[in-house]
Design an enzyme around this catalytic site. Structure first.
Site, PDB file in Angstrom:
ATOM      1  N   HIS A 196       0.653  -1.356   0.020  1.00 16.04           N
ATOM      2  CA  HIS A 196      -0.017  -0.032  -0.155  1.00 16.04           C
ATOM      3  C   HIS A 196       1.002   1.208  -0.114  1.00 16.04           C
ATOM      4  O   HIS A 196       1.757   1.360   0.747  1.00 16.04           O
ATOM      5  CB  HIS A 196      -0.941   0.107   1.034  1.00 16.04           C
ATOM      6  CG  HIS A 196      -0.537   0.220   2.636  1.00 16.04           C
ATOM      7  ND1 HIS A 196       0.008   1.187   3.161  1.00 16.04           N
ATOM      8  CD2 HIS A 196      -0.098  -1.002   3.569  1.00 16.04           C
ATOM      9  CE1 HIS A 196       0.369   0.895   4.329  1.00 16.04           C
ATOM     10  NE2 HIS A 196       0.285  -0.244   4.408  1.00 16.04           N
ATOM     11  N   ASP A 208       6.528   1.393   6.083  1.00 13.64           N
ATOM     12  CA  ASP A 208       5.257   1.067   5.827  1.00 13.64           C
ATOM     13  C   ASP A 208       4.424   2.238   4.825  1.00 13.64           C
ATOM     14  O   ASP A 208       3.957   3.132   5.401  1.00 13.64           O
ATOM     15  CB  ASP A 208       4.535   1.259   7.085  1.00 13.64           C
ATOM     16  CG  ASP A 208       3.108   0.758   7.431  1.00 13.64           C
ATOM     17  OD1 ASP A 208       2.592   0.361   6.497  1.00 13.64           O
ATOM     18  OD2 ASP A 208       2.592   0.676   8.594  1.00 13.64           O
ATOM     19  N   GLU A 242      -4.618   2.170   3.255  1.00 10.24           N
ATOM     20  CA  GLU A 242      -4.867   1.146   4.003  1.00 10.24           C
ATOM     21  C   GLU A 242      -4.713   1.398   5.585  1.00 10.24           C
ATOM     22  O   GLU A 242      -5.686   0.708   6.498  1.00 10.24           O
ATOM     23  CB  GLU A 242      -3.457   0.173   4.062  1.00 10.24           C
ATOM     24  CG  GLU A 242      -3.218  -0.960   4.767  1.00 10.24           C
ATOM     25  CD  GLU A 242      -2.911  -1.189   6.112  1.00 10.24           C
ATOM     26  OE1 GLU A 242      -3.199  -1.878   6.837  1.00 10.24           O
ATOM     27  OE2 GLU A 242      -2.226   0.078   6.430  1.00 10.24           O
ATOM     28  N   GLU A 243      -4.442   2.630   5.813  1.00  8.68           N
ATOM     29  CA  GLU A 243      -4.083   3.228   7.043  1.00  8.68           C
ATOM     30  C   GLU A 243      -5.396   3.542   7.906  1.00  8.68           C
ATOM     31  O   GLU A 243      -5.555   3.396   9.047  1.00  8.68           O
ATOM     32  CB  GLU A 243      -2.966   4.119   7.257  1.00  8.68           C
ATOM     33  CG  GLU A 243      -1.593   3.517   6.906  1.00  8.68           C
ATOM     34  CD  GLU A 243      -0.920   2.546   7.815  1.00  8.68           C
ATOM     35  OE1 GLU A 243      -1.465   2.327   8.937  1.00  8.68           O
ATOM     36  OE2 GLU A 243       0.050   2.131   7.438  1.00  8.68           O
ATOM     37  N   HIS A 340       4.980   3.915  11.548  1.00  2.00           N
ATOM     38  CA  HIS A 340       3.759   4.895  12.074  1.00  2.00           C
ATOM     39  C   HIS A 340       4.772   5.890  13.014  1.00  2.00           C
ATOM     40  O   HIS A 340       3.928   6.350  13.911  1.00  2.00           O
ATOM     41  CB  HIS A 340       2.673   4.176  13.194  1.00  2.00           C
ATOM     42  CG  HIS A 340       1.734   3.148  12.241  1.00  2.00           C
ATOM     43  ND1 HIS A 340       0.745   2.645  12.783  1.00  2.00           N
ATOM     44  CD2 HIS A 340       1.775   2.654  11.058  1.00  2.00           C
ATOM     45  CE1 HIS A 340       0.184   1.838  11.810  1.00  2.00           C
ATOM     46  NE2 HIS A 340       0.585   1.775  10.867  1.00  2.00           N
TER      47      HIS A 340
HETATM   48 ZN    ZN Z   1       1.015  -0.984   6.340  1.00  2.08          ZN
END
Ligand code: ZN
Length: 376
Positions: A196, A208, A242-243, A340
């Site tokens: 993603h 991420d 996605e998040e 994150h």
């Molecule tokens: Zn992720």
């Protein structure tokens, strides 16, 4: 993707929730005033301009919160829960705000969901429960959570002030990205791989999940470069949202509903791109045996392990809808230390790990797409 010679390259539009962090701060008002390191949780409401103030109440579990339920009203509740696994600990970030809000807390703090860093706060989405008060919520660092716990254990009355400008704007235009190598014999049968490309705002999203996007895209580029056209289509999808909503994966399921029965396998890389160890797999036992055989090709780079479960947040809706065999790239690295956080930057990524991860995904996707018999 077009420059790489991929085929059928296009965007598939989707509306996504548009949450904006704005400025934010957390401070100890007393006994000794001091600012704390914090990050507002994604999808949180904001505070009034002057912030919300309250006495600190520290708990270590939902059960402990229940046991002091008469003392929660007007407090700022901190869930100080030691990180075990992401799945186990993340529920305090996700559900904590509504659990505390239901008992009258004015704000919620959560110990960052990750191992101790260097006073690194972790954001991530919360999920408000319908019908409960929505209170502002933020994460604090492992170090500050421990300190607040110590102060509380000593009987020190700690007063906190949280200020957050967070708000939702109207849903925004986004899209996920699709590129393919069309199959030479059964182009309608599809192997999907991807990561993603949305990420939290505070870092650059390298781990991420920029790495997952690059590793899977590169896997398809490698096939192209080697002039390999498998029997079936290999499709790379770079997912969106996605998040803080999962709308990309949901939109793909809805848009491709009629085609899902022809999805042979879906793979997501969303655990970072570190040294690859193999894949997680969910599917039938016969498919698992086949996947294990294919993975043995990767023994030379020590990426031949097939784990008990595979999947991902973006492929999840399609996988569940149609019972599609699901895989995830498994890696050995400090994903939960980085993701994150403001430390999610590209210097954490080793190019050799990316190359090995791409190779692993390329081998697995190519063989599944090229086998005479369908994986099932
Ligand atoms: Zn992720």
């Amino acid at each position: 993707m077009k420059r790489d010679g991929l085929e059928n390259v296009h965007l598939e539009p989707v509306k996504v929730p548009h949450w904006v962090r704005g400025r934010e701060s957390l401070e100890i008002v007393g006994p000794i005033p001091q600012p704390l390191v914090m990050l507002g949780l994604g999808n949180s409401v904001g505070t009034p301009v002057e912030g919300v103030e309250g006495d600190l109440l520290v708990v270590r579990s939902f059960e402990q919160l229940e046991s002091v339920r008469d003392r929660v009203k007007g407090k700022i509740v901190l869930f100080n829960v030691t990180f075990t696994t992401y799945g186990e600990t993340v529920r305090f970030r996700a559900e904590g705000p509504s659990r505390a809000g239901a008992l009258g807390a004015v704000a919620m703090l959560v110990r960052s969901v990750g191992p101790a860093g260097l006073r690194t706060p972790h954001t991530g989405a919360l999920v408000y429960t319908d019908g409960q008060p929505k209170i502002p919520a933020a994460s604090v660092t492992v170090e500050d959570a421990a300190r607040l716990q110590r102060m509380s254990d000593r009987g020190t009355a700690v007063r906190l002030r949280l200020k957050m400008e967070a708000q939702f704007l109207a849903d925004a235009d986004s899209a996920y990205i699709v590129g393919e190598i069309r199959g030479r014999e059964r182009p309608d049968e599809v192997v999907v791989i991807g990561g993603h490309f949305d990420s939290w705002d505070v870092g650059t999203g390298s781990t991420d999940d920029g790495g997952g996007c690059i590793a899977t895209w590169e896997a398809v580029r490698l096939m192209k470069k080697l002039n390999l056209r498998p029997r079936r289509t290999v499709r790379v999808v770079l997912w969106t949202n996605e998040e803080n909503g999962g709308r990309g994966g949901q939109a793909y399921r809805d848009r491709h509903l009629g085609e899902l029965a022809n999805h042979v396998m879906m793979l997501e890389s969303d655990s970072g791109v570190f040294r690859p160890t193999g894949f997680g797999f969910s599917g039938t036992e016969s498919a698992r045996a086949k996947v294990r055989d294919i993975a043995s090709l990767l023994a030379g780079i020590h990426a031949a392990t097939i784990g008990a479960n595979g999947g991902g947040a973006d492929i999840g809706p399609s996988v569940q809808q149609a019972g599609i065999p699901a895989m995830s790239l498994e890696v050995d690295g400090d994903y939960f230390l980085i993701h994150h956080t403001p430390a999610d930057t590209v210097d954490k990524i080793d190019p050799l790990d990316v190359a090995r991860s791409s190779a692993a995904v390329a081998v697995m996707a190519y063989v599944i797409a090229d086998m005479p018999e369908r994986l099932k």
